[in-house]
Write an enzyme that holds these catalytic residues in place. Structure first.
Site, short mmCIF file in Angstrom:
data_model
loop_
_atom_site.label_atom_id
_atom_site.label_comp_id
_atom_site.label_asym_id
_atom_site.label_seq_id
_atom_site.Cartn_x
_atom_site.Cartn_y
_atom_site.Cartn_z
CD GLU A 129 -2.22 -1.22 2.84
OE1 GLU A 129 -3.44 -1.28 3.00
OE2 GLU A 129 -1.43 -1.23 3.77
CB CYS A 148 4.36 -3.70 16.27
SG CYS A 148 6.05 -3.14 16.05
CB CYS A 193 2.49 7.29 3.67
SG CYS A 193 2.85 5.99 4.85
CB CYS A 218 6.18 -5.76 8.91
SG CYS A 218 7.38 -4.95 10.00
CB CYS A 227 0.97 0.75 7.85
SG CYS A 227 1.13 1.24 9.55
CB CYS A 249 1.38 -2.95 13.46
SG CYS A 249 1.74 -2.44 11.79
N1 SAH Z 1 8.27 -0.10 10.92
C1 SAH Z 1 8.25 1.31 11.10
C2 SAH Z 1 7.10 1.98 10.31
C3 SAH Z 1 5.74 1.59 10.82
S1 SAH Z 1 4.33 2.56 10.41
C4 SAH Z 1 8.15 1.65 12.56
O1 SAH Z 1 7.99 0.75 13.37
O2 SAH Z 1 8.28 2.82 12.90
C5 SAH Z 1 4.49 4.07 11.27
C6 SAH Z 1 3.94 4.12 12.68
O3 SAH Z 1 2.57 3.71 12.79
C7 SAH Z 1 4.74 3.26 13.66
O4 SAH Z 1 5.05 4.01 14.80
C8 SAH Z 1 3.76 2.16 13.96
O5 SAH Z 1 4.03 1.54 15.18
C9 SAH Z 1 2.44 2.89 13.92
N2 SAH Z 1 1.26 2.01 13.83
C10 SAH Z 1 1.17 0.79 13.27
N3 SAH Z 1 -0.08 0.29 13.40
C11 SAH Z 1 -0.81 1.21 14.05
C12 SAH Z 1 -2.18 1.27 14.49
N4 SAH Z 1 -3.03 0.30 14.25
N5 SAH Z 1 -2.58 2.38 15.15
C13 SAH Z 1 -1.72 3.40 15.37
N6 SAH Z 1 -0.42 3.40 14.97
C14 SAH Z 1 0.04 2.32 14.33
#
Ligand code: SAH
Length: 381
Positions: A124, A148, A137, A144, A367, A151
């Site tokens: 995406e 986390c 973005c 990934c 994401c 996510c």
């Molecule tokens: N791998 C990278 C980029 C991730 S996306 C990282 O970890 O930073 C960017 C941000 O969105 C990250 O801080 C990630 O933790 C956050 N994120 C992911 N899923 C989310 C969700 N469902 N709600 C809020 N933030 C989220």
């Protein structure tokens, strides 16, 4: 818009003299491969090919201008090249390796593309409009591997790294959604994947974003978001810390972090902060720490005090992201009151705080969410 789909061509037959012949008719038995993707290492591919065809190096500049500034969709549009040259280039290189599976638009101007890659994987990328800003973005991996827990991107693990060309292609696809009076101004590497786990392919792509004869977006307006991988953070600092770095902390202590960022079992907050400080030493620019706010997990007043103590003296911006619900996950977004209290405490400690606006909610702009919804529906059929 004329966005071509995945272009596959028959495998060129290798002749004894080492040259390749392209006139082999395709048959169902022919193994298919991609012809070279021009967006992977544009300069290297073009200069070798142009030289081999007796063309001046200035042709590469013309082609770049068509691709990055004039938003050409195919070689045929490059009208200052001869018809023969255009056809030869089209036979030699592919520009687009992805196809658009879905293009969604929200009322606030956010647009999101779900792209299918040549091997069937899906990624995406998003265009956000905010006053004069045009931010894109982009993703760096299919899936990934960081895991986390809140996510959507990592729920099915990591499939593979994106190539540099696939990363550039997302930027060009999004650029082509703009009106002629609009220009890309910012890039955030916050889509699917962990950018620092694919730095070798990300850096050449960001080079194309920042070059004057690329997308011309100043490096200061390009932000890489990382879960906090110390070694590649060091590498970025040593390479000059050109880009803005956002570090996803999400927790004020090791125990909480381990619960929600499993990769943190092997990576300590102290090491992440040390590398963030080293980056700041080189860049001199304010550090950004991201913090996803999850009700009952990391959103208490104690958590806020502890986070402020952890960040201490740093010139830091805390980017708080209230949890964006993901279907099937048990987490909740904290109440407005809990969010406001969290913010107030951080501010009282002297930290700069920003709550990320929820743009594009209606189109699952967070994401991994669109991909999941679509693949989930497909699986259900
Ligand atoms: N791998 C990278 C980029 C991730 S996306 C990282 O970890 O930073 C960017 C941000 O969105 C990250 O801080 C990630 O933790 C956050 N994120 C992911 N899923 C989310 C969700 N469902 N709600 C809020 N933030 C989220």
């Amino acid at each position: 818009m004329g966005l071509a789909g995945v272009e596959v061509r028959p495998t060129p037959q290798r002749l004894n003299d080492g040259t390749r012949r392209r006139s082999i008719p395709a048959s169902p038995a022919t193994p298919y491969i991609l012809v070279p993707h021009l967006l992977n290492y544009v300069d290297e591919l073009l200069s070798a090919w142009l030289k081999g065809h007796g063309q001046g190096a200035y042709r590469a500049k013309q082609i770049r201008h068509w691709l990055f500034a004039l938003r050409a969709d195919d070689f045929q549009q490059m009208t200052d090249l001869s018809q023969t040259l255009r056809s030869e280039l089209a036979a030699e290189f592919t520009l687009w390796t992805t196809s658009i599976v879905r293009h969604t638009q929200a009322d606030d101007g956010t647009e999101k593309l779900l792209l299918a890659l040549a091997d069937g994987g899906q990624i995406e990328c998003v265009l956000l409009r905010d006053e004069v800003r045009r931010t894109i973005c982009i993703s760096t991996q299919v899936g990934c591997g960081m895991g986390c827990v809140f996510c959507a991107s990592g729920l099915d693990g990591l499939e593979r790294n994106l190539t540099s060309g696939e990363i550039v292609e997302q930027m060009l696809r999004l650029q082509r959604l703009l009106g002629i009076d609009e220009r890309l101004s910012h890039v955030v590497v916050m889509g699917m994947g962990e950018p620092l786990a694919n730095l070798d392919n990300l850096l050449p792509a960001l080079e194309e974003a920042s070059r004057e004869d690329g997308l011309g977006i100043s490096a200061r307006r390009i932000t890489i978001s990382t879960v906090g991988l110390p070694k590649p953070m060091r590498r970025l600092a040593e390479a000059g810390a050109r880009y803005r770095l956002a570090v996803s902390l999400h927790a004020p202590n090791e125990e909480t972090r381990r619960r929600i960022v499993p990769v943190g079992e092997k990576i300590f907050l102290a090491d992440i902060l040390a590398e963030a400080d080293a980056y700041f030493e080189v860049s001199g620019r304010q550090l950004t720490f991201e913090y996803v706010l999850l009700a009952g997990i990391n959103d208490s007043p104690d958590d806020a005090h502890e986070l402020a103590r952890l960040l201490g003296h740093r010139t830091a911006l805390v980017n708080v992201i209230p949890f964006n619900p993901v279907a099937g996950l048990p987490y909740r977004t904290p109440s407005t009151t809990a969010q406001q209290t969290f913010r107030r405490i951080l501010e009282e400690h002297g930290l700069a705080v920003r709550f990320r606006h929820k743009k594009g909610d209606a189109i699952d702009a967070a994401c991994g969410q669109l991909r999941r919804r679509i693949q989930g529906n497909a699986a259900a059929v």
